[in-house]
Scaffold this motif. Structure first.
Motif, PDB file in Angstrom:
ATOM      1  N   LEU A  93       0.833  -1.200   0.000  1.00 49.72           N
ATOM      2  CA  LEU A  93       0.000   0.000   0.000  1.00 49.72           C
ATOM      3  C   LEU A  93       0.867   1.250   0.000  1.00 49.72           C
ATOM      4  N   LEU A  94       1.904   1.247   0.809  1.00 48.53           N
ATOM      5  CA  LEU A  94       2.756   2.429   0.924  1.00 48.53           C
ATOM      6  C   LEU A  94       3.584   2.665  -0.337  1.00 48.53           C
ATOM      7  N   ARG A  95       3.915   1.597  -1.033  1.00 49.26           N
ATOM      8  CA  ARG A  95       4.630   1.773  -2.303  1.00 49.26           C
ATOM      9  C   ARG A  95       3.773   2.516  -3.318  1.00 49.26           C
ATOM     10  N   SER A  96       2.473   2.249  -3.277  1.00 47.70           N
ATOM     11  CA  SER A  96       1.581   2.952  -4.201  1.00 47.70           C
ATOM     12  C   SER A  96       1.221   4.340  -3.689  1.00 47.70           C
ATOM     13  N   GLN A 134       9.101   4.143   4.551  1.00 43.76           N
ATOM     14  CA  GLN A 134       9.757   3.584   5.738  1.00 43.76           C
ATOM     15  C   GLN A 134       9.099   4.109   7.005  1.00 43.76           C
ATOM     16  N   LEU A 135       8.805   5.397   7.025  1.00 46.04           N
ATOM     17  CA  LEU A 135       8.214   6.007   8.223  1.00 46.04           C
ATOM     18  C   LEU A 135       6.857   5.390   8.546  1.00 46.04           C
ATOM     19  N   PRO A 184       5.811  -4.597   8.037  1.00 46.57           N
ATOM     20  CA  PRO A 184       5.029  -4.005   6.958  1.00 46.57           C
ATOM     21  C   PRO A 184       4.982  -4.878   5.714  1.00 46.57           C
ATOM     22  N   SER A 185       5.929  -5.785   5.576  1.00 49.29           N
ATOM     23  CA  SER A 185       5.932  -6.671   4.407  1.00 49.29           C
ATOM     24  C   SER A 185       4.948  -7.822   4.543  1.00 49.29           C
ATOM     25  N   GLN A 242      17.441   3.257   9.980  1.00 53.09           N
ATOM     26  CA  GLN A 242      18.616   2.805   9.264  1.00 53.09           C
ATOM     27  C   GLN A 242      18.383   2.928   7.762  1.00 53.09           C
ATOM     28  N   SER A 243      19.458   2.843   6.984  1.00 57.22           N
ATOM     29  CA  SER A 243      19.347   3.106   5.549  1.00 57.22           C
ATOM     30  C   SER A 243      18.573   2.021   4.808  1.00 57.22           C
ATOM     31  N   ASP A 244      18.647   0.771   5.263  1.00 58.02           N
ATOM     32  CA  ASP A 244      17.907  -0.320   4.628  1.00 58.02           C
ATOM     33  C   ASP A 244      16.626  -0.545   5.423  1.00 58.02           C
TER      34      ASP A 244
END
Length: 513
Positions: free
Chosen positions: A182-185, A194-195, A207-208, A338-340
């Motif tokens: 959902l957040l990707r869209s 990420q947030l 979230p995955s 973190q970055s990832d």
């Protein structure tokens, strides 16, 4: 309002003095029950717990209140006002978010200000996306509050009817998508994905794997966050004082060994020291998996059997300490990403303590309307898997070094440095809360129908009821408090049904159907 039980008043026992058990005690007391609460630890509170420090008690569990109306309603039962017992400070900044590239983003309770902050952080397009996402979260929360969270026994058919009556709700839910999908869209900027993906961790999930519907959690926080002056344990102390003033017995260091049945009903609770406490009604306000695994006796092991099959939620490593921070730009809630964004969730899902976790830092003395003291109280939380092991790792120093090094990369150090002596591990949570496997949120929230699979207030045993974060409507202080309302409403409804049906049976009118 003072309620004095009559000698004939029914006796209610509550196992567990977490927020759900305390809320059950308030509701049952107002209903005229003789109430006793049994807590295996030395103080009430459950997961609202503290550890000592030179700066005073430090929260080592929940840190703020959302959905304040739930607690206003609870205190109103006794004719009291919440604000007369604890000082609540509404937070202007809900959370401050930090990234390794040096960027920060504050979110607050005002949508227009949030749009301005997102615009400055990621541009006009991201601000427009944020507004759309925020409206979606608000719509989802409004649609599912009554038929899901406020309902004692939500049914798929009722929820389906709710959805079908509101055109456009289905795409807002993204029913075939995870929260990450959902957040990707919803957002082009990966930092915003990420947030808002971290809200899955509020109920112990990734979230995955958690459903997209969990986007509604943002609305619960956006509607207002309150800090309890002194710490969340002050709320527990206020409720405990009210209960004692209304003749409720709070019995600490009372470890329940067995629930005793006579026929198909609970007759008594037996403590580890041999004490037998008879009751007419029993509420189990601990993790329901303790019942299903036989930890409280074989007679109740058929209750909440789903908890032995369902996967468990995440746990955490919690570091509580007092120190002076090197940065002065902290608010009450701070998240250091973190970055990832996916690495820590891959680790937790594989049963590993994350190698590079994001760190949630609660600066307990910030956000209270005054300058913090020279030595402040802190709680750092990182995700970790639940475990069936109750033995702590032999050496937590490498993990602590890793966490402090991560913080140092953000320019965040503490003096004195925290030590491993004040780390609470999943193994420790497993010891503290029997049957939980150290999971902090009960069953896993993963899967579209996971929320419908939690145990409900009623059980197969007529006078045994369930409450707490391991039952419907789920984890978190407001949800656990709502579970108490569901349990007591079920008790009172069943009591009324019994009192109405008893005269009919005595007249020979018992049905044979």
């Amino acid at each position: 309002m003072q309620v004095t039980p009559t000698p004939q008043a029914p006796r209610a026992l509550i196992i567990g003095a977490g927020i759900a058990g305390l809320a059950c005690a308030m509701r049952l007391r107002v209903a005229g029950y003789q109430v006793s609460v049994l807590e295996r630890h030395g103080t009430p509170g459950g997961k609202i717990r503290t550890v000592p420090s030179v700066a005073g008690p430090i929260d080592a569990g929940p840190t703020v209140l959302t959905m304040r109306h739930v607690f206003d309603d609870l205190f109103a039962l006794f004719g009291e006002r919440l604000e007369d017992h604890v000082r609540l400070i509404k937070q202007d900044v809900l959370a401050r978010h930090f990234w390794p590239d040096g960027n920060t983003l504050d979110l607050c309770h005002d949508e227009e200000r949030n749009m301005g902050a997102v615009r400055a952080f990621a541009g006009d397009h991201s601000a427009a996306q944020f507004l759309k996402f925020s409206r979606r979260a608000r719509r989802l929360f409004a649609a599912f509050d009554q038929p899901m969270m406020q309902a004692a026994d939500p049914q798929l058919a009722t929820l389906t009817s709710t959805v079908l009556k509101q055109p456009g709700l289905i795409p807002a839910m993204a029913p075939l998508s995870t929260l990450r999908g959902l957040l990707r869209s919803a957002f082009d900027d990966p930092r915003l994905r990420q947030l808002f993906g971290r809200y899955a961790t509020y109920v112990g999930g990734s979230p995955s794997h958690a459903p997209g519907l969990l986007a509604l959690i943002w609305q619960a926080e956006a509607a207002g966050v309150w800090v309890v002056e002194g710490g969340m344990h002050k709320l527990v102390e206020a409720i405990a004082a009210l209960l004692r003033a209304h003749d409720v017995t709070l019995r600490t260091d009372a470890d329940v060994a067995r629930i005793e049945l006579q026929g198909d009903r609970v007759a008594a609770v037996c403590l580890g020291d041999g004490t037998r406490l008879p009751c007419d009604v029993l509420v189990h306000a601990g993790d329901p998996r303790a019942l299903a695994t036989g930890a409280l006796g074989p007679g109740v092991s058929h209750v909440a059997r789903v908890t032995t099959r369902a996967p468990r939620s995440f746990s955490a490593r919690v570091l509580s300490f007092a120190a002076t921070p090197s940065r002065d730009d902290l608010v009450h809630h701070n998240v250091f990403f973190q970055s990832d964004p996916d690495a820590e969730f891959r680790d937790v899902m594989a049963g590993r303590v994350p190698a590079q976790p994001s760190c949630y830092i609660c600066a307990l003395d910030r956000g209270q309307g005054r300058a913090p003291p020279p030595v402040e109280r802190f709680e750092i939380i990182t995700n970790a898997p639940a475990t069936d092991d109750t033995t702590d790792p032999e050496d937590l120093t490498p993990w602590l070094h890793q966490i402090t090094q991560q913080m140092a990369q953000f320019g965040m150090t503490f003096s004195p440095k925290p030590t491993a002596q004040t780390v609470t591990t999943p193994q420790a949570f497993a010891r503290m809360f029997p049957g939980s496997l150290g999971a902090l949120y009960g069953q896993s929230p993963h899967g579209m129908t996971a929320a419908l699979k939690r145990p409900r207030a009623r059980t197969q045993i007529p006078n045994l009821y369930l409450a707490g974060g391991g039952t419907h409507p789920g984890a978190g202080v407001p949800m656990a408090t709502l579970s108490a309302r569901h349990a007591v409403e079920a008790i009172l409804s069943d009591q009324t049904s019994m009192s109405v049906s008893a005269p009919t049976a005595m007249r020979g009118g018992m049905s044979t159907g």
